[in-house]
Write a protein that holds these residues in place. Structure first.
Motif, PDB file in Angstrom:
ATOM      1  N   LYS A  78       0.655  -1.340   0.115  1.00 58.24           N
ATOM      2  CA  LYS A  78       0.206  -0.036  -0.019  1.00 58.24           C
ATOM      3  C   LYS A  78       0.790   1.487  -0.011  1.00 58.24           C
ATOM      4  O   LYS A  78       0.389   2.122  -0.410  1.00 58.24           O
ATOM      5  CB  LYS A  78      -0.905   0.054   1.129  1.00 58.24           C
ATOM      6  CG  LYS A  78      -2.118  -1.084   1.179  1.00 58.24           C
ATOM      7  CD  LYS A  78      -3.037  -0.804   2.381  1.00 58.24           C
ATOM      8  CE  LYS A  78      -4.107  -1.907   2.175  1.00 58.24           C
ATOM      9  NZ  LYS A  78      -4.904  -1.759   3.451  1.00 58.24           N
ATOM     10  N   SER A  95     -11.674   0.491 -15.034  1.00 57.67           N
ATOM     11  CA  SER A  95     -12.092  -0.961 -14.339  1.00 57.67           C
ATOM     12  C   SER A  95     -11.505  -1.791 -15.027  1.00 57.67           C
ATOM     13  O   SER A  95     -10.799  -1.517 -16.056  1.00 57.67           O
ATOM     14  CB  SER A  95     -13.618  -0.923 -14.484  1.00 57.67           C
ATOM     15  OG  SER A  95     -14.076  -0.963 -15.986  1.00 57.67           O
ATOM     16  N   MET A 131      -4.086   4.726  -9.491  1.00 61.52           N
ATOM     17  CA  MET A 131      -4.230   3.458  -8.804  1.00 61.52           C
ATOM     18  C   MET A 131      -3.148   2.695  -9.292  1.00 61.52           C
ATOM     19  O   MET A 131      -2.632   2.363 -10.621  1.00 61.52           O
ATOM     20  CB  MET A 131      -5.518   2.475  -9.047  1.00 61.52           C
ATOM     21  CG  MET A 131      -5.211   1.108  -8.665  1.00 61.52           C
ATOM     22  SD  MET A 131      -6.374   0.086  -9.145  1.00 61.52           S
ATOM     23  CE  MET A 131      -5.729  -0.259 -10.890  1.00 61.52           C
ATOM     24  N   THR A 142      -8.485   6.897  -8.401  1.00 61.72           N
ATOM     25  CA  THR A 142      -8.712   5.478  -8.129  1.00 61.72           C
ATOM     26  C   THR A 142     -10.034   4.732  -8.252  1.00 61.72           C
ATOM     27  O   THR A 142     -10.937   5.526  -7.962  1.00 61.72           O
ATOM     28  CB  THR A 142      -8.361   5.242  -6.712  1.00 61.72           C
ATOM     29  OG1 THR A 142      -6.885   5.711  -6.521  1.00 61.72           O
ATOM     30  CG2 THR A 142      -8.220   3.824  -6.242  1.00 61.72           C
ATOM     31  N   ASP A 179     -13.834   2.921  -7.747  1.00 66.15           N
ATOM     32  CA  ASP A 179     -14.566   3.011  -6.271  1.00 66.15           C
ATOM     33  C   ASP A 179     -14.473   1.643  -5.784  1.00 66.15           C
ATOM     34  O   ASP A 179     -13.699   0.763  -6.357  1.00 66.15           O
ATOM     35  CB  ASP A 179     -15.965   3.230  -6.820  1.00 66.15           C
ATOM     36  CG  ASP A 179     -16.553   1.990  -7.852  1.00 66.15           C
ATOM     37  OD1 ASP A 179     -16.135   1.227  -7.505  1.00 66.15           O
ATOM     38  OD2 ASP A 179     -17.620   2.529  -8.605  1.00 66.15           O
ATOM     39  N   ASP A 180     -14.777   1.656  -4.495  1.00 69.94           N
ATOM     40  CA  ASP A 180     -14.610   0.584  -3.392  1.00 69.94           C
ATOM     41  C   ASP A 180     -14.998  -0.816  -4.146  1.00 69.94           C
ATOM     42  O   ASP A 180     -14.206  -1.857  -4.121  1.00 69.94           O
ATOM     43  CB  ASP A 180     -15.473   0.557  -2.305  1.00 69.94           C
ATOM     44  CG  ASP A 180     -14.926   1.740  -1.414  1.00 69.94           C
ATOM     45  OD1 ASP A 180     -13.623   2.226  -1.619  1.00 69.94           O
ATOM     46  OD2 ASP A 180     -15.473   2.156  -0.482  1.00 69.94           O
ATOM     47  N   ARG A 181     -16.209  -0.863  -4.902  1.00 68.11           N
ATOM     48  CA  ARG A 181     -16.653  -2.005  -5.485  1.00 68.11           C
ATOM     49  C   ARG A 181     -15.771  -2.635  -6.333  1.00 68.11           C
ATOM     50  O   ARG A 181     -15.355  -3.818  -6.670  1.00 68.11           O
ATOM     51  CB  ARG A 181     -17.925  -1.854  -6.165  1.00 68.11           C
ATOM     52  CG  ARG A 181     -18.521  -3.226  -6.842  1.00 68.11           C
ATOM     53  CD  ARG A 181     -19.952  -2.899  -7.243  1.00 68.11           C
ATOM     54  NE  ARG A 181     -20.548  -3.902  -8.038  1.00 68.11           N
ATOM     55  CZ  ARG A 181     -20.346  -4.206  -9.316  1.00 68.11           C
ATOM     56  NH1 ARG A 181     -19.638  -3.418 -10.244  1.00 68.11           N
ATOM     57  NH2 ARG A 181     -20.834  -5.099 -10.081  1.00 68.11           N
ATOM     58  N   GLU A 182     -15.342  -1.710  -7.436  1.00 68.99           N
ATOM     59  CA  GLU A 182     -14.229  -1.992  -8.301  1.00 68.99           C
ATOM     60  C   GLU A 182     -12.752  -2.256  -7.878  1.00 68.99           C
ATOM     61  O   GLU A 182     -12.235  -3.326  -8.314  1.00 68.99           O
ATOM     62  CB  GLU A 182     -13.941  -0.770  -9.544  1.00 68.99           C
ATOM     63  CG  GLU A 182     -13.456  -1.272 -10.815  1.00 68.99           C
ATOM     64  CD  GLU A 182     -14.282  -2.495 -11.608  1.00 68.99           C
ATOM     65  OE1 GLU A 182     -13.512  -3.223 -12.227  1.00 68.99           O
ATOM     66  OE2 GLU A 182     -15.375  -2.363 -11.525  1.00 68.99           O
ATOM     67  N   MET A 183     -12.649  -1.335  -6.656  1.00 69.50           N
ATOM     68  CA  MET A 183     -11.158  -1.793  -6.277  1.00 69.50           C
ATOM     69  C   MET A 183     -11.093  -3.077  -5.449  1.00 69.50           C
ATOM     70  O   MET A 183      -9.822  -3.848  -5.756  1.00 69.50           O
ATOM     71  CB  MET A 183     -10.779  -0.765  -5.194  1.00 69.50           C
ATOM     72  CG  MET A 183      -9.523  -0.601  -4.661  1.00 69.50           C
ATOM     73  SD  MET A 183      -8.443   0.042  -5.967  1.00 69.50           S
ATOM     74  CE  MET A 183      -7.014  -0.890  -5.604  1.00 69.50           C
ATOM     75  N   LYS A 184     -12.109  -3.540  -5.027  1.00 71.40           N
ATOM     76  CA  LYS A 184     -12.220  -4.898  -4.552  1.00 71.40           C
ATOM     77  C   LYS A 184     -12.173  -6.049  -5.600  1.00 71.40           C
ATOM     78  O   LYS A 184     -11.465  -7.251  -5.372  1.00 71.40           O
ATOM     79  CB  LYS A 184     -13.720  -5.498  -3.850  1.00 71.40           C
ATOM     80  CG  LYS A 184     -13.572  -4.522  -2.476  1.00 71.40           C
ATOM     81  CD  LYS A 184     -15.148  -4.987  -1.777  1.00 71.40           C
ATOM     82  CE  LYS A 184     -15.300  -4.053  -0.484  1.00 71.40           C
ATOM     83  NZ  LYS A 184     -16.528  -4.494  -0.107  1.00 71.40           N
ATOM     84  N   ARG A 185     -12.591  -5.770  -6.967  1.00 72.03           N
ATOM     85  CA  ARG A 185     -12.297  -6.617  -7.980  1.00 72.03           C
ATOM     86  C   ARG A 185     -10.643  -6.732  -8.371  1.00 72.03           C
ATOM     87  O   ARG A 185     -10.232  -7.871  -8.592  1.00 72.03           O
ATOM     88  CB  ARG A 185     -13.053  -6.336  -9.215  1.00 72.03           C
ATOM     89  CG  ARG A 185     -14.451  -6.512  -9.117  1.00 72.03           C
ATOM     90  CD  ARG A 185     -14.809  -5.938 -10.281  1.00 72.03           C
ATOM     91  NE  ARG A 185     -14.712  -6.904 -11.353  1.00 72.03           N
ATOM     92  CZ  ARG A 185     -15.002  -6.529 -12.814  1.00 72.03           C
ATOM     93  NH1 ARG A 185     -15.505  -5.459 -13.048  1.00 72.03           N
ATOM     94  NH2 ARG A 185     -14.759  -7.386 -13.574  1.00 72.03           N
TER      95      ARG A 185
END
Length: 351
Positions: free
Chosen positions: A125, A171, A242, A305, A307-313
């Motif tokens: 990170k 994405s 990102m 960066t 969003d959270d949903r796409e970042m989790k992917r």
């Protein structure tokens, strides 16, 4: 006088004179080592171009080593990939044509595959985590490189790697419509793009700029400093905020060459290089930050960066990659040690 001249020129006397001169020369050399040998030259190769911080630091290093060794040791630096891609450099090191090189993870992994655990996507990170793992695993990797015939003189780094493209990448789905470059022969990149379900174009680093110009590819991944140094940023419009990975680096020297150096030169080389590598890492991080600002001023748009949903992917994909490479590049034990070290740093940050 004539008699003396005849005695001086007799074969037995002439041989004695030559023997005496040889003894005198050996005697003088033993008290003046500078007469005994020419300076030892370390031929070093790197992909870093002339004028970059990497080369400037190496020139400072060379100057200091020459001063400390009284001219007995020096570097000859081959910059900008003139010795070829990193796999070419390794071949030349094995043949003894060059003795040392600054490598990225791709070159390091060709010699010691398990070191690529440090290059895994979405692993680190921040730089605090990177430094903690660098320090924690240094001796392990140093010993492992030694068994392969190389001395690890010090870590360097490329830095956090971002995607550069002709259209914004927000994405995983956006990646499926690009013409992505992949460093030819890089198993970590291949595993990542396989997880992304992409069919990238494998190319040598030295072929990327031309391939961008001819539109064979339109998307690459590299650090901000690398994007400027190699001029890749001039052929793209967007940079992802990102980072997809942190890219390691290191300087190696062949064990065969290093072991031939006198003890005092080994000590000078290791101590001086260790200090300059710490400075180089600091400067590289500063340059990466400044490079991003320069590219923004030159019209490169930074894509936020996801969003959270796409970042989790993305993060899930990174986890998939690291598990898929167990027992292919590194052991489960090595991976667990890296993850444990990262967790240690995160726990310390929370305190």
């Amino acid at each position: 006088m004539k008699v003396a001249a005849k005695v001086f020129l007799t074969p037995s006397n002439n041989s004695a004179l030559r023997f005496g001169a040889l003894i005198f020369l050996v005697f003088m050399l033993s008290f003046n080592p500078a007469w005994a040998a020419k300076p030892v030259i370390v031929k070093m190769a790197t992909l870093a171009p002339e004028g970059t911080t990497w080369i400037n630091v190496m020139k400072d290093l060379d100057k200091e080593i020459q001063e400390k060794s009284n001219g007995r040791l020096r570097f000859k630096i081959y910059a900008g990939g003139v010795m070829g891609d990193e796999k070419d450099v390794i071949r030349k090191m094995r043949l003894g044509q060059i003795q040392s090189a600054g490598f990225t993870g791709v070159g390091l992994g060709t010699i010691l595959p398990e070191v690529r655990v440090m290059d895994l996507p979405f692993l680190f990170k921040d730089y605090g985590e990177v430094d903690h793992v660098y320090n924690k695993l240094y001796e392990r990797f140093s010993t492992a490189f030694g068994k392969k015939g190389y001395i690890l003189l010090g870590w360097t780094e490329v830095g956090f790697v971002h995607i550069y493209s002709q259209k914004p990448i927000r994405s995983l789905d956006d990646l499926k419509s690009v013409k992505m470059w992949m460093w030819q022969g890089d198993p970590v990149a291949k595993a990542m793009f396989d997880a992304f379900k992409l069919a990238p174009h494998p190319l040598s680093v030295t072929d990327v700029l031309l391939s961008l110009q001819t539109k064979l590819i339109d998307t690459v991944y590299i650090s901000p400093l690398g994007a400027i140094a190699l001029q890749w940023f001039t052929k793209v419009k967007y940079m992802s905020d990102m980072p997809i990975a942190h890219s390691i680096g290191a300087i190696l020297i062949t064990k065969k060459f290093y072991n031939r150096l006198p003890d005092d030169l080994q000590l000078i080389l290791k101590e001086t290089l260790s200090r300059h590598m710490a400075r180089l890492i600091d400067l590289t991080r500063k340059d990466n930050n400044e490079s991003t600002q320069i590219m923004k001023k030159r019209g490169i748009k930074v894509v936020p960066t996801p969003d959270d949903r796409e970042m989790k992917r993305f993060l899930k994909t990174g986890e998939e990659v690291r598990n898929n490479l167990v027992n292919r590049l590194y052991s489960r034990e090595v991976l667990n040690d890296v993850l444990k070290a990262i967790d240690e740093d995160r726990m310390m940050e929370k305190r």
